[in-house]
Design an enzyme around this catalytic site. Structure first.
Site, PDB file in Angstrom:
ATOM      1  N   THR A  83     119.250  11.006  98.629  1.00 12.96           N
ATOM      2  CA  THR A  83     118.515  11.359  97.495  1.00 12.96           C
ATOM      3  C   THR A  83     119.273  11.302  96.267  1.00 12.96           C
ATOM      4  O   THR A  83     120.510  11.716  96.208  1.00 12.96           O
ATOM      5  CB  THR A  83     118.022  12.772  97.588  1.00 12.96           C
ATOM      6  OG1 THR A  83     117.428  13.099  96.229  1.00 12.96           O
ATOM      7  CG2 THR A  83     119.037  13.755  98.126  1.00 12.96           C
ATOM      8  N   CYS A 197     115.688   6.514  92.295  1.00 11.04           N
ATOM      9  CA  CYS A 197     115.068   7.296  93.271  1.00 11.04           C
ATOM     10  C   CYS A 197     114.812   6.728  94.631  1.00 11.04           C
ATOM     11  O   CYS A 197     114.513   5.678  94.632  1.00 11.04           O
ATOM     12  CB  CYS A 197     113.597   8.057  92.681  1.00 11.04           C
ATOM     13  SG  CYS A 197     112.773   8.907  93.981  1.00 11.04           S
TER      14      CYS A 197
END
Length: 237
Positions: A83, A197
């Site tokens: 992440t 992202c």
């Protein structure tokens, strides 16, 4: 190969993609029936997301550091956090790793790829935390890159990630929103755009963009696989 430890589940959609990409890279590099030596700890994202919204990064970092400790206890010496946003607590994780464990920061292979291709000014798309907080931009800027973030639509871009992509929902309307954001960054001088992202690459690709895209998920997965392979001593089936 060294064992890879992957902290995932944020979201599981992108973590599944990480697993595929890492194994595909190992198979391509080593051939035959080779696959990655990998341990994945997929966390429940809901409590982590609640900590994000509440700004409790210390507690979130503690949970991820504990996850990393579990991975190293399972024999992992190459550690990846699947992440971008949670790299805001990367230092907290690294502090808890043993000396023989290597943490691969998601921004580093991305910056290296951008510089290798000759780009100096780049756009950054991601969650509102990644776009607004300094932790990601400062690491990129330290490598010599100028980083631009969207001036408008940050809330909408963030919502698409959490309300759609993290839930496996892909909408053409949302693809158009991201394509427009890229156009606006390019108009301000971005020579390329970072998909900062790990879910955005599930929505948009180079065919949707007016400038080259650098997918952090793909670049990070490759870096993790390479770190495992390069230090391997037994490459036989």
């Amino acid at each position: 190969m060294r064992r890879i430890g992957l902290i995932g589940g944020m979201s599981w959609e992108s973590s599944a993609h990480y697993y595929q990409l890492i194994n595909r890279h190992v198979a391509q590099r080593l051939g035959g029936l080779h696959s990655a030596d990998l341990v994945l700890h997929s966390l429940d994202f809901a409590p982590i997301e609640a900590l994000q919204r509440g700004g409790d990064w210390n507690t979130a970092g503690e949970r991820l550091a504990t996850s990393a400790e579990g991975l190293t206890a399972a024999g992992a010496t190459v550690i990846g956090l699947a992440t971008n946003t949670m790299h805001i607590v990367a230092e907290q994780i690294e502090e808890r790793l043993p000396d023989d464990a290597q943490f691969i920061h998601i921004a580093d292979p991305t910056a290296a790829a951008l510089k290798s291709d000759g780009y100096t000014t780049v756009g950054l798309l991601g969650t509102r935390f990644t776009m607004q907080e300094p932790f990601y931009r400062e690491r990129m800027e330290a490598s010599g890159l100028a980083v631009l973030v969207p001036e408008v639509d940050q809330t909408n871009l963030n919502g698409i990630i959490y309300e759609e992509l993290c839930r496996g929902i892909i909408r053409e309307e949302s693809r158009a929103v991201y394509a427009r954001a890229i156009e606006m960054l390019a108009a301000r001088g971005a020579e390329a755009v970072i998909l900062g992202c790990t879910e955005i690459g599930l929505l948009i690709s180079d065919e949707d963009s007016v400038v080259p895209l650098f997918d952090t998920t793909a670049l990070h997965a490759e870096a993790l696989a390479e770190a495992s392979i390069r230090h391997g001593s037994d490459l036989n089936p």
